[in-house]
Write a protein that holds these residues in place. Structure first.
Motif, PDB file in Angstrom:
ATOM      1  N   GLU A 139       0.850  -1.184   0.000  1.00  0.00           N
ATOM      2  CA  GLU A 139       0.000   0.000   0.000  1.00  0.00           C
ATOM      3  C   GLU A 139       0.889   1.239   0.000  1.00  0.00           C
ATOM      4  OE1 GLU A 139      -3.745   1.831   2.488  1.00  0.00           O
ATOM      5  OE2 GLU A 139      -2.587   0.212   3.359  1.00  0.00           O
ATOM      6  N   ILE A 140       0.579   2.161  -0.871  1.00  0.00           N
ATOM      7  CA  ILE A 140       1.355   3.398  -0.964  1.00  0.00           C
ATOM      8  C   ILE A 140       0.505   4.522  -0.383  1.00  0.00           C
ATOM      9  CG2 ILE A 140       2.457   5.043  -2.519  1.00  0.00           C
ATOM     10  CD1 ILE A 140       3.002   2.665  -4.374  1.00  0.00           C
ATOM     11  N   ASP A 151       0.389  10.739  -2.354  1.00  0.00           N
ATOM     12  CA  ASP A 151      -0.294  11.219  -3.548  1.00  0.00           C
ATOM     13  C   ASP A 151       0.558  11.092  -4.805  1.00  0.00           C
ATOM     14  OD1 ASP A 151      -2.471  12.001  -1.950  1.00  0.00           O
ATOM     15  OD2 ASP A 151      -1.519  13.918  -1.514  1.00  0.00           O
ATOM     16  N   ALA A 152       1.869  10.918  -4.627  1.00  0.00           N
ATOM     17  CA  ALA A 152       2.783  10.811  -5.759  1.00  0.00           C
ATOM     18  C   ALA A 152       3.877   9.803  -5.424  1.00  0.00           C
ATOM     19  CB  ALA A 152       3.406  12.172  -6.066  1.00  0.00           C
ATOM     20  N   CYS A 153       4.483   9.243  -6.450  1.00  0.00           N
ATOM     21  CA  CYS A 153       5.556   8.263  -6.276  1.00  0.00           C
ATOM     22  C   CYS A 153       6.737   8.633  -7.168  1.00  0.00           C
ATOM     23  CB  CYS A 153       5.098   6.863  -6.681  1.00  0.00           C
ATOM     24  SG  CYS A 153       3.674   6.271  -5.798  1.00  0.00           S
ATOM     25  N   ILE A 196       8.882   7.235  -1.979  1.00  0.00           N
ATOM     26  CA  ILE A 196      10.103   6.836  -2.683  1.00  0.00           C
ATOM     27  C   ILE A 196      10.030   5.324  -2.847  1.00  0.00           C
ATOM     28  CG2 ILE A 196      12.619   6.879  -2.657  1.00  0.00           C
ATOM     29  CD1 ILE A 196      11.244   9.676  -2.599  1.00  0.00           C
ATOM     30  N   LEU A 197      10.138   4.869  -4.088  1.00  0.00           N
ATOM     31  CA  LEU A 197       9.998   3.446  -4.378  1.00  0.00           C
ATOM     32  C   LEU A 197      11.338   2.819  -4.747  1.00  0.00           C
ATOM     33  CD1 LEU A 197       6.805   3.539  -6.633  1.00  0.00           C
ATOM     34  CD2 LEU A 197       6.945   3.301  -4.156  1.00  0.00           C
ATOM     35  N   ASN A 198      11.544   1.621  -4.263  1.00  0.00           N
ATOM     36  CA  ASN A 198      12.680   0.798  -4.661  1.00  0.00           C
ATOM     37  C   ASN A 198      12.102  -0.530  -5.133  1.00  0.00           C
ATOM     38  OD1 ASN A 198      15.236  -0.228  -5.061  1.00  0.00           O
ATOM     39  ND2 ASN A 198      15.519  -0.807  -2.931  1.00  0.00           N
ATOM     40  N   ARG A 199      12.261  -0.814  -6.413  1.00  0.00           N
ATOM     41  CA  ARG A 199      11.672  -2.011  -7.025  1.00  0.00           C
ATOM     42  C   ARG A 199      10.161  -2.052  -6.806  1.00  0.00           C
ATOM     43  NH1 ARG A 199      16.457  -6.416  -5.907  1.00  0.00           N
ATOM     44  NH2 ARG A 199      18.028  -5.162  -6.949  1.00  0.00           N
ATOM     45  N   ASN A 200       9.539  -0.902  -7.006  1.00  0.00           N
ATOM     46  CA  ASN A 200       8.092  -0.728  -6.924  1.00  0.00           C
ATOM     47  C   ASN A 200       7.512  -0.952  -5.528  1.00  0.00           C
ATOM     48  OD1 ASN A 200       7.756   0.045  -9.602  1.00  0.00           O
ATOM     49  ND2 ASN A 200       7.710  -2.076 -10.274  1.00  0.00           N
TER      50      ASN A 200
END
Length: 93
Positions: free
Chosen positions: A12-13, A16-18, A42-46
């Motif tokens: 779950e993110i 509002d933005a990634c 902040i995403l690492n490998r989605n």
């Protein structure tokens, strides 16, 4: 015997933005600027590994936490067997 099926892992993110870590490294100022408007994951490998928020949002979170702590202290004091101290409103002003 067949191995049990594993459901896909869904993260779950809560933003509002990634942005990927690669994009963060390429242009950190843009990510920080965007975080002034809305929360950025902040995403690492989605998968989310961090969130960037504005100082105003952080201060609001800290205020909520402090209010919650005061509420817990007040509830604990009310549940204790200690006698309260009677004061008038005039004494407080």
């Amino acid at each position: 015997m067949n191995a049990p099926l594993k459901p896909p892992v869904i993260a779950e993110i809560l933003a509002d933005a990634c942005v990927s870590i690669s994009n963060l490294k390429a242009n950190p100022a843009a990510v920080i600027a965007e975080a002034q408007i809305r929360q950025v994951a902040i995403l690492n490998r989605n998968r989310p590994v961090a969130y960037v928020i504005s100082p105003g949002v952080w201060e609001h979170i800290c205020d909520l936490f402090a209010d919650h702590q005061l509420l817990r202290e007040a509830e604990a004091a009310l549940e204790s067997d200690e006698e309260g101290v009677e004061v008038s409103l005039d004494d407080l002003l």
